[in-house]
Design an enzyme around this catalytic site. Structure first.
Site, short mmCIF file in Angstrom:
data_model
loop_
_atom_site.label_atom_id
_atom_site.label_comp_id
_atom_site.label_asym_id
_atom_site.label_seq_id
_atom_site.Cartn_x
_atom_site.Cartn_y
_atom_site.Cartn_z
N ASP A 155 0.80 -1.22 0.00
CA ASP A 155 0.00 0.00 0.00
C ASP A 155 0.83 1.27 0.00
OD1 ASP A 155 0.89 0.23 2.67
OD2 ASP A 155 -0.86 -0.86 3.40
N ARG A 169 0.99 6.89 -0.07
CA ARG A 169 0.22 5.89 0.67
C ARG A 169 -1.14 5.77 0.01
NH1 ARG A 169 -2.35 2.55 3.15
NH2 ARG A 169 -2.02 1.87 5.31
N ASP A 174 -5.46 -0.92 3.55
CA ASP A 174 -4.31 -1.35 4.34
C ASP A 174 -3.99 -2.78 3.94
OD1 ASP A 174 -2.32 -1.21 6.34
OD2 ASP A 174 -3.61 -2.34 7.71
N THR A 175 -2.76 -3.00 3.48
CA THR A 175 -2.33 -4.36 3.13
C THR A 175 -1.51 -4.94 4.27
OG1 THR A 175 -0.29 -3.52 2.08
CG2 THR A 175 -2.24 -3.77 0.67
N GLU A 177 1.49 -6.29 6.49
CA GLU A 177 2.86 -5.79 6.56
C GLU A 177 3.85 -6.84 6.06
OE1 GLU A 177 3.58 -2.79 7.31
OE2 GLU A 177 1.73 -2.07 8.21
N ARG A 221 3.80 11.46 3.79
CA ARG A 221 3.47 10.66 2.61
C ARG A 221 2.24 11.25 1.92
NH1 ARG A 221 2.88 4.87 5.42
NH2 ARG A 221 1.37 6.17 6.56
#
Length: 332
Positions: A155, A169, A174-175, A177, A221
């Site tokens: 992401d 971002r 949300d992918t 980690e 970001r």
């Protein structure tokens, strides 16, 4: 706190009526009345502000209802001013300006009531409801061509933008980690990163689209929707079960419905992260129990049903995944 504001609003409105009645009684009896009437207007104004605050804070009270209540408050103020005008005129006292004040109040009341009819009643997110009602999304849509500078994870990608390699971002997702300093690697993290890299490397054109809110987060970001040959990468990752809809921070919610629909389809088919027994957040996999005993919450919507004000770091229901601004409070 939201319920407190609502109760205080009703009490202020009730007090305004009582004070106005006292002032009217004193006036008929040739006593002092001006301060009582002024105080009643101040109280009805305070009541309107309080109900608006309650509406913005309380997911159970829609903006349409809030604006309607405010309209009723202003309408009662207009009626009160007209009543004063009638009584004073009958006693041959000075009535200059009363009709004008009543007209202003009446116009405000009608405007608020009309607005309430057009509200979308998205009670879960009042700020988003305002954006949807008044068309803030019309300010979005511009896609800016970029080139990949380097890949970070599923992401986050660095693009050449405005003369530098800037981190982007991906908005609203949300992918898992791949190399988090505290929770390490999560299931399907490498797969999500590889899929993002594949989509961007195979694309002939890559574009980014900003939303109506802040363009950058606390880490500097850029926040954007990323497109590969016209297809939104954010949505592809969600639809394939390699990302979850998260970090919902209005007003950056233009494409939220689109992403939530993709998530529902992926979850229904049991794809990717939805094939796991627990949400992919490692803290959830350790079996953190909520106060209700139901285990880790999947998202802030579920958490707020039990903890309306969010939870602090250290609470069993707290996860870093739900702490978007990393301030130690999840879903506040």
């Amino acid at each position: 706190m939201d319920l407190l504001f609502l109760v205080l609003s009703f009490l202020a409105a009730l007090a305004a009526v009582v004070v106005f009645g006292v002032g009217l009684f004193k006036y008929v009896g040739k006593g002092k009345h001006r301060k009582a009437w002024q105080m009643s207007l101040m109280m009805i104004t305070a009541a309107s502000v309080l109900v608006l605050m309650a509406t913005l804070m309380d997911a159970g009270l829609s903006l349409g209802t809030g604006f309607m209540v405010m309209g009723v408050y202003l309408l009662s103020a207009a009626v009160g001013i007209l009543l004063v005008y009638i009584v004073k005129k009958a006693k041959n006292d000075n009535v200059q300006g009363y009709v004008r004040y009543a007209a202003i109040m009446l116009l405000g009341a009608v405007s608020l009531m009309m607005i309430s009819l057009f509200m979308t009643d998205n009670t879960e997110d009042p700020v988003r409801e305002i954006n949807e009602t008044f068309g803030s999304e019309e300010e979005t849509g511009e896609r800016i061509p970029v080139e990949v500078a380097s890949f970070v994870d599923g992401d986050t990608t660095k693009f050449h933008f405005e003369g530098e390699a800037a981190s982007f971002r991906y908005l609203l997702i949300d992918t898992p980690e791949t190399n988090h300093p505290r929770i390490g690697e999560q299931p399907l993290g490498k797969e999500a990163s590889a899929r993002t890299k594949e989509l961007l490397e195979e694309a002939e054109e890559i574009e980014v689209e900003f939303d109506v809110g802040p363009r950058q987060d606390h880490y500097g970001r850029y926040l954007a929707y990323v497109y590969a040959d016209g297809e939104m990468v954010n949505e592809i990752l969600v639809r394939e079960g390699l990302a979850e809809v998260e970090y919902i921070n209005p007003p950056n919610t233009t494409h939220l419905d689109q992403l939530e629909e993709a998530e529902q389809e992926a979850e229904a088919e049991g794809l990717g992260i939805w094939s796991l027994e627990r949400p992919y957040d490692s803290e959830g996999e350790e079996g953190a129990e909520s106060e209700t005993g139901s285990g880790a919450f999947r998202n802030c919507t579920e958490l707020r049903e039990v903890h309306p004000d969010g939870v602090a770091e250290g609470h069993p229901a707290y996860t870093l995944q739900m702490d978007g601004d990393r301030d130690g409070m999840a879903c506040e």
